[in-house]
Structures are given as C-alpha cells and as structure tokens.
Scaffold this motif. Structure first.
Motif, PDB file in Angstrom:
ATOM      1  N   GLU A  67      33.390 -16.961   2.564  1.00  0.00           N
ATOM      2  CA  GLU A  67      34.140 -17.940   2.558  1.00  0.00           C
ATOM      3  C   GLU A  67      34.556 -18.985   1.953  1.00  0.00           C
ATOM      4  O   GLU A  67      35.816 -19.342   1.137  1.00  0.00           O
ATOM      5  CB  GLU A  67      35.309 -17.636   4.191  1.00  0.00           C
ATOM      6  CG  GLU A  67      35.629 -16.696   3.939  1.00  0.00           C
ATOM      7  CD  GLU A  67      35.892 -16.348   6.154  1.00  0.00           C
ATOM      8  OE1 GLU A  67      35.646 -17.707   6.805  1.00  0.00           O
ATOM      9  OE2 GLU A  67      36.686 -15.160   6.679  1.00  0.00           O
ATOM     10  N   CYS A  68      33.949 -19.695   2.259  1.00  0.00           N
ATOM     11  CA  CYS A  68      33.537 -21.506   1.723  1.00  0.00           C
ATOM     12  C   CYS A  68      33.311 -21.274   0.156  1.00  0.00           C
ATOM     13  O   CYS A  68      34.366 -21.528  -0.651  1.00  0.00           O
ATOM     14  CB  CYS A  68      31.684 -22.039   2.298  1.00  0.00           C
ATOM     15  SG  CYS A  68      31.738 -22.041   4.031  1.00  0.00           S
ATOM     16  N   ILE A  69      32.995 -20.682  -0.386  1.00  0.00           N
ATOM     17  CA  ILE A  69      33.324 -20.685  -1.374  1.00  0.00           C
ATOM     18  C   ILE A  69      34.563 -19.856  -1.797  1.00  0.00           C
ATOM     19  O   ILE A  69      34.937 -20.795  -3.463  1.00  0.00           O
ATOM     20  CB  ILE A  69      31.970 -19.111  -2.430  1.00  0.00           C
ATOM     21  CG1 ILE A  69      30.785 -20.004  -2.568  1.00  0.00           C
ATOM     22  CG2 ILE A  69      32.260 -19.290  -4.012  1.00  0.00           C
ATOM     23  CD1 ILE A  69      29.620 -18.210  -2.380  1.00  0.00           C
ATOM     24  N   GLU A  70      35.212 -19.019  -1.404  1.00  0.00           N
ATOM     25  CA  GLU A  70      36.377 -19.115  -2.109  1.00  0.00           C
ATOM     26  C   GLU A  70      37.322 -20.131  -1.529  1.00  0.00           C
ATOM     27  O   GLU A  70      38.485 -20.444  -2.578  1.00  0.00           O
ATOM     28  CB  GLU A  70      37.418 -17.717  -0.796  1.00  0.00           C
ATOM     29  CG  GLU A  70      37.040 -16.434  -0.935  1.00  0.00           C
ATOM     30  CD  GLU A  70      36.972 -16.568  -2.963  1.00  0.00           C
ATOM     31  OE1 GLU A  70      37.957 -16.141  -4.041  1.00  0.00           O
ATOM     32  OE2 GLU A  70      35.780 -15.358  -3.768  1.00  0.00           O
ATOM     33  N   LEU A  71      37.772 -21.477  -0.457  1.00  0.00           N
ATOM     34  CA  LEU A  71      37.947 -22.286  -0.121  1.00  0.00           C
ATOM     35  C   LEU A  71      38.132 -23.370  -1.438  1.00  0.00           C
ATOM     36  O   LEU A  71      38.359 -23.368  -2.134  1.00  0.00           O
ATOM     37  CB  LEU A  71      37.604 -22.502   1.226  1.00  0.00           C
ATOM     38  CG  LEU A  71      38.218 -23.908   1.267  1.00  0.00           C
ATOM     39  CD1 LEU A  71      40.022 -23.575   1.446  1.00  0.00           C
ATOM     40  CD2 LEU A  71      37.793 -24.324   2.648  1.00  0.00           C
ATOM     41  N   SER A  72      35.906 -23.171  -2.234  1.00  0.00           N
ATOM     42  CA  SER A  72      36.303 -24.577  -3.377  1.00  0.00           C
ATOM     43  C   SER A  72      37.065 -23.762  -4.341  1.00  0.00           C
ATOM     44  O   SER A  72      37.075 -24.855  -5.076  1.00  0.00           O
ATOM     45  CB  SER A  72      34.788 -24.850  -2.843  1.00  0.00           C
ATOM     46  OG  SER A  72      33.968 -23.511  -2.920  1.00  0.00           O
ATOM     47  N   LEU A  73      36.439 -22.705  -4.194  1.00  0.00           N
ATOM     48  CA  LEU A  73      37.163 -21.946  -5.779  1.00  0.00           C
ATOM     49  C   LEU A  73      38.740 -22.594  -5.693  1.00  0.00           C
ATOM     50  O   LEU A  73      39.140 -22.910  -7.347  1.00  0.00           O
ATOM     51  CB  LEU A  73      36.178 -20.398  -5.649  1.00  0.00           C
ATOM     52  CG  LEU A  73      35.598 -19.681  -6.767  1.00  0.00           C
ATOM     53  CD1 LEU A  73      35.611 -18.436  -6.672  1.00  0.00           C
ATOM     54  CD2 LEU A  73      35.898 -20.971  -8.139  1.00  0.00           C
TER      55      LEU A  73
END
Ligand code: ADP
Length: 686
Positions: A510-516
C-alpha cells in the motif's frame, strides 16, 4: 613580662665552662623518665623539683609524680596553668607560674638524694618552624641545656629554682629551709650564690653516683623510643606505598580519555600494587543481569575469566554491594555463610562461580560517581591460604575506585563533547551550504523572476503570448525555489534529530501504491516510463514511519522517472535476506551511475550535472533526505549500477514488524482495519 630570669642563663653564669648541648624533646622525655624511675626504684627520700612548660605536659606525668610523692615529701612541681593547675600543698607542692614567665620556655628536673644527684636544665630553642609545629612532630622540638650527675651543679640549680618557688609561694620558706638542711644545701637565704672564682678550681663531684641503674633505664627508654620509631616508620612506609599506588593509578588513568584503556590500566596497576591473584573491573548498572569480563589482571598460574559472563542480578554479593553502595569483603569464601549455604539457586550459582574461578578471598568495591553506579572492582585471592582483608586495603581500593569513577565520567564527558562537536560541525556545514544555496541556487531563479516581472511591469504593450511565457517562466522558477527551500528545511530537521518518529506496522504494497500515485500526479503532464509494482500484498507488515516511508519511495521513483526515458522501465520489488528486515529495490533502465559516484550521489547537493539549472530539475537533496529517513528506522540505503546507460538500482532496508498480531501502541490503538494503512506525507502536525 617574665617574672624570673632563665634558670639556664643563671646556671651558666655560675659555671661558664659548661657548654649547653642540644636535645630533642624525645631525648628529654627519656632522660626525665629515667631520672624519675631512679627515684621510684630507690629507697631514698630525695628532693625532686620538676618544672613543666605547660600544665598539659605536667598532666601527662601527674600519676608518676603522685607515686614519687609517696617516696619523698620534698617534691615541687612547677607549671604554667591552663585549666585547674594551682598553687597547692596536696600530695606535693605545686607552683603555678605566670604565663609570661621565662619558665614557660624551660624544662627542668632536679633530683637530689643522699647518694645520687642529677639535673636537667634546658631551654627550648624557639624557631619560626617550631611555633607552627603540630602535635605529630612535637617530639622534634629542640632544646638546649645541661644534663649532669654533678652534685654541685644540681645544688646550684635547686638553689635557683627554690628562689623562684619562694617568689611565687613565700609561705613555703620553712619547708624549703628544711630541704636545705636535709640535703646539705648551703643556706640559700643567707649566702650569696657562689661566684665563678669560688668554684673554678673545684673537682666535679660525681663519684658518689652510681649511674649504672640509671643508664640501664635510659637504654630501656631509648629502646622503647626506637621501637616506636620503627613502628611509625613502618606505618609511614605503608601509607607512602598506598599514596604512591593511588598516585600512579590516578596519573596513569588521567592520561587517557578512552574508558577501555582507563579500566585496563587501573586493573593492571591495582593488581600489581596489591599483589592479588586476580583483579577485575567491569562497567555495570544496578539492573544489569550480567556483565562481560573484559579487563583483568592475573598473577602467574591463575585461570583467566576474560570474555566470560559474570552474574549480577542473581549474584547476592553484587546485590549487597549495590544496596549498601559500599565495599564488601570475604576473607574465606569456603566458610562464608552467604556462599556455602546454597539455599536458593542464586547462592548455588555463587558456589559454582567460586569453585570455577578458585576464589578464596574476595573483595568487591563499587565504582560510583555522585551515587550513580558505573562499575565494579573485584579482587580475588585464590589460595592456598585465605587472606584477611585489612581496613587500609579496603580504603585503598575505595580510593582507587573513586579515581576510576572520575576518569570514566571524564571520558564520558569527552565523548559527549566530541558528539556535540560533530553536531556543531554538521550544523556549520549546513549553514555554509545555506549560504552557498542562497548564493547560487536561489539567486538564479530569483533573477529570472525579477526580469520577467520587470518586463511585464515596464512593457504594457507586450503581446499576450509573450506575457504568458513570462508569467510561466516566473511561476516555474518560483516553484523551483519553493522545492529547494522545503527540501533544505526537511534535511535540516532530519539531521538535527528534531523529527518525531511515528513508528507503526505498515503494509508495504500500500505504501508503494500511495507513492506511485503521488509520482504520477506530479508528472501528469510528462510521459513516464513503464512502472511495475512487483510487491505482493500479502507481505509481512514492516515497522517504520508511514509518511517518511512513502517519502523515500516517492523520491526514488521521482529520480528513476527523471533519469529514464519514456521507453525505459521502472520496477519496484522486495527481497528478504534476513528474518528481521525486508529489502526494497527501485530499479530503472535509465542513464545509470558511474561506479565511483555510487556513494557520492547521497551527498547533499550532489548532482552529476553540477549545473545551476538542469533539464531534470531537482534540488540535489533528495537522496541525502532518503538516507537520513532510512537511518531513522535503523535501515540502510545504497545504490548499484553497471555504469553509464546501464540503469540504476536503489535499495533500502526496512525492519519487519516483530509482532504481527493486533498491538496496543502508547498513544493510540491500532485496529486490524486501520492497521498498515500509510498516510500521505504533509498531514503530520509537528
Ligand atoms: P536531485 O534532486 O538532483 O535528483 P538527488 O539527491 O535525488 O537530487 O540525486 C542526486 C543525484 O544522483 C542526481 O542529480 C543524479 O545525478 C543522481 N541520481 C539519482 N537517482 C538517479 C537514477 N535513478 N539514475 C541516475 N542517476 C541518479
């Protein structure tokens, strides 16, 4: 004002051939005691006149004079009163002379019997040094005078002293007359004292004396004095040895500001100085369960315990020392009830320790500084016989423990100072960088903005198209300045440690999705390379601050986008090489980094272009910020690349959350539904 003339001076006027001799107080004491003993041991009833400088000297001998008074009723004692010495006729005659009398500087003893006589007539040599002397060196006070068995000299001395006695106590005239008759003294009250011419040719009458018993006693006193001297010397030598040892340990440990070196020197010097079998020193706190022995002194043949774990929490002796904050000694460990009873597991383990380390006699001394326990000093004797620890040994080790405590605190203070210096240097570097930025980075966009706005203001006829270009340029450069200032403030905040970390359990996917989504929003007007998130949703939760984790990912993705053409590819994946952390990799197929620059890219303001204005934008602070953030949760960050145009991979580690069950946090409860959801950066209030 003196009332009487010096007895010594008067006597020397009568016997000018006599040369006064120098005597230490100790010798006068011995001579006086020998003379008094002669009276006590004899069967005669002699005349005894003793003159003490002060009442306190007389008081030391009062008991003796009471015994002498049982032998003779012609005993006269003179002294300068201090408390209750008065003119009296009790057991013997006491004469209290004035405090200003010359007698206060003299020491006289006259013994006149039928068959023997002796006199000691002395005057103290007052020097500046003797006036400041303490009681300890009282025996070194010097006198000069005459000591003789000569009857005529003794008679004349008695004559002079009787006159002084009569001055103070005229009522004793009859008793003194009787004394003159009894001891065949010339009639003092009728005759003038003999003149020099009368006695010049006389032969000294010493034949009626038998000095043998006297000499015997004198020798006994001198021997006793010598014995006392030897004892005093021995104790002085021991004191000196102790002081030398403390000095050498103190000097040696003060030369170092390294705690390990301090402890090694201390243990070595103390062990050697005291000749113990084993000496240990270790750092510890009251609550430590164990300590590791790193500093040890060993005598030949004693087994080493270096590197071993030393029990503290389950060691009753350690606990006793901690509680009392005082040294503890055990003379014989094989009979000490604390060790041999072995009633509980702690005592049993103590027994094992004693036999494993062959400890027979044991001393534990705490190293404290202002009540704070810093460590422990231990001395072991391993036999064959137990030793009895003396009080002075304990005092010595205590003194050294105090010195070690001071040295350790100094070393600690020095280390803190060094830390502080490093922080100050870092702050100074930051300040210099700020100046550099203001000079180079901020001035350029500011000049552009100024030129654009001036043109807009001064040229009202400018075409709308050109007006729009001017406005766009000014806005772009203003945004560039804003980013630079923001990044700089973020980095300063991280570097100064003023960040409040909000560590939580996070879902990495989820962190990666948010940063993307952040990155995509930022680059919505430019074509981006293909970005692939290969991280699976069902990964274990990680332990980090969500906002900062998203920030790191976004910065790495931003860079990857900046340095990769739209035909290229960016992938995000994770791997796990340990049970404790996960490794995240952001890889691109972009322009790559030269191997020698792989570390430098993390420096502040590093940009390969080195230019003030770059096509890629950016501040040169992004990776420096990432490194600070990752260090904040105890991770590592690094770059890899096969070189120019071979793409780059940025890796960082993040700890795995240890407890994957729902958890209670100090200021909030995390539920399963909210757990692992990162928040976007910027919402945090600080
Ligand atoms: P900037 O704001 O200039 O990107 P960074 O600290 O993020 O500042 O990066 C510093 C420098 O490291 C960049 O200017 C660039 O030269 C190099 N760099 C960073 N990421 C990459 C990447 N993915 N590929 C190639 N070079 C990179």
């Amino acid at each position: 004002m003196s009332r009487s003339k010096s007895v010594l001076t008067q006597l020397l006027q009568i016997f000018p051939q006599w040369r006064p001799q120098m005597y230490f107080k100790a010798s006068l004491t011995a001579l006086s005691h020998a003379m008094e003993d002669q009276v006590l041991a004899g069967s005669e009833e002699p005349l005894v006149i003793a003159s003490f400088q002060r009442e306190r000297f007389y008081r030391q001998e009062a008991q003796r004079y009471r015994r002498i008074a049982q032998k003779s009723n012609q005993v006269y004692v003179l002294a300068a009163p201090e408390t209750d010495f008065k003119n009296r006729s009790d057991d013997y005659e006491t004469i209290a002379f004035d405090n200003e009398d010359t007698l206060t500087q003299e020491w006289h003893l006259i013994v006149l019997g039928d068959t023997y006589s002796s006199c000691l007539i002395c005057q103290e040599k007052i020097t500046a040094q003797s006036q400041t002397m303490t009681a300890v060196i009282d025996n070194n006070r010097r006198f000069e005078g005459i000591w003789t068995f000569d009857r005529r000299v003794t008679e004349q001395a008695a004559h002079i002293l009787f006159k002084t006695i009569l001055d103070y106590r005229p009522e004793l005239e009859e008793k003194i007359q009787n004394a003159c008759t009894q001891y065949r003294l010339s009639d003092l009250f009728k005759e003038e004292p003999p003149q020099q011419k009368d006695i010049d040719n006389t032969t000294w009458d010493v034949t009626n004396n038998n000095p043998d018993p006297f000499v015997q006693r004198l020798v006994t006193y001198l021997q006793a004095g010598q014995y006392k001297l030897i004892k005093a010397n021995r104790s002085l030598a021991a004191k000196e040895h102790k002081e030398r040892l403390i000095n050498s340990v103190t000097t040696a440990i003060r030369l170092s500001l390294d705690p390990d070196e301090i402890m090694q020197i201390a243990v070595q010097k103390l062990g050697e100085g005291l000749g113990v079998c084993r000496c240990l020193v270790y750092r510890c706190k009251e609550t430590d369960p164990t300590a590791t022995i790193e500093h040890e002194f060993l005598n030949q043949g004693i087994p080493s315990i270096k590197g071993q774990t030393w029990p503290l929490r389950h060691n009753p002796l350690f606990q006793e020392v901690v509680e009392l904050r005082d040294a503890l000694t055990i003379d014989n460990a094989s009979s000490d009830p604390r060790i041999i009873n072995g009633a509980n597991p702690s005592e049993q383990s103590l027994q094992t320790l004693v036999s494993r380390c062959s400890i027979l006699s044991w001393m534990l001394v705490p190293i404290c500084y202002r009540g704070r326990l810093l460590g422990m000093l231990e001395l072991h004797h391993c036999g064959p016989k137990p030793v009895t620890w003396k009080e002075e040994d304990v005092a010595l080790v205590n003194a050294i423990a105090t010195q070690i405590g001071v040295a350790l605190i100094q070393a600690e203070a020095y280390a803190n100072l060094q830390d502080l210096n490093e922080q100050l240097e870092a702050l100074d570097r930051t300040r210099s960088n700020l100046v550099a930025i203001t000079g180079h980075e901020l001035r350029t966009p500011l000049s552009t903005i100024q030129v654009c706005l001036e043109s807009l203001a001064s040229e009202p006829d400018m075409s709308p198209e050109l007006r729009q270009v001017m406005l766009n340029t000014a806005l772009q450069d203003a945004e560039r300045m804003r980013k630079l200032v923001q990044d700089f403030l973020t980095l300063s905040q991280l570097e100064s440690g003023r960040v409040e970390w909000n560590i939580e359990a996070l879902n990495l996917h989820e962190c990666i999705e948010l940063s993307l989504s952040n990155v995509r929003a930022r680059h919505k007007d430019t074509p981006l390379p293909n970005i692939e998130n290969l991280v699976k949703e069902e990964l274990p939760l990680v332990k980090a601050d969500g906002e900062w984790l998203v920030e790191v990912l976004a910065k790495l993705l931003d860079n990857a986008c900046k340095f990769t053409s739209e035909e290229g590819k960016i992938t995000i994946e994770v791997s796990s090489h340990s049970r404790n952390h996960i490794e995240v990799t952001v890889a691109d197929t972009g322009r790559g980094i030269e191997p020698k620059r792989l570390e430098t890219v993390f420096d502040r303001f590093y940009q390969e272009e080195g230019a003030l204005r770059r096509s890629t934008g950016g501040t040169g602070l992004g990776l420096a910020i990432c490194r600070q953030i990752v260090r904040g949760w105890g991770g590592k960050i690094w770059a890899e690349s096969q070189g120019k145009d071979h793409g780059s991979q940025f890796h960082f580690t993040v700890p795995i959350y240890p407890d994957q069950m729902p958890i209670q946090r100090s200021n909030q409860t995390m539920t399963r539904s909210s757990r692992g959801k990162p928040k976007a950066k910027g919402k945090r209030k600080k």
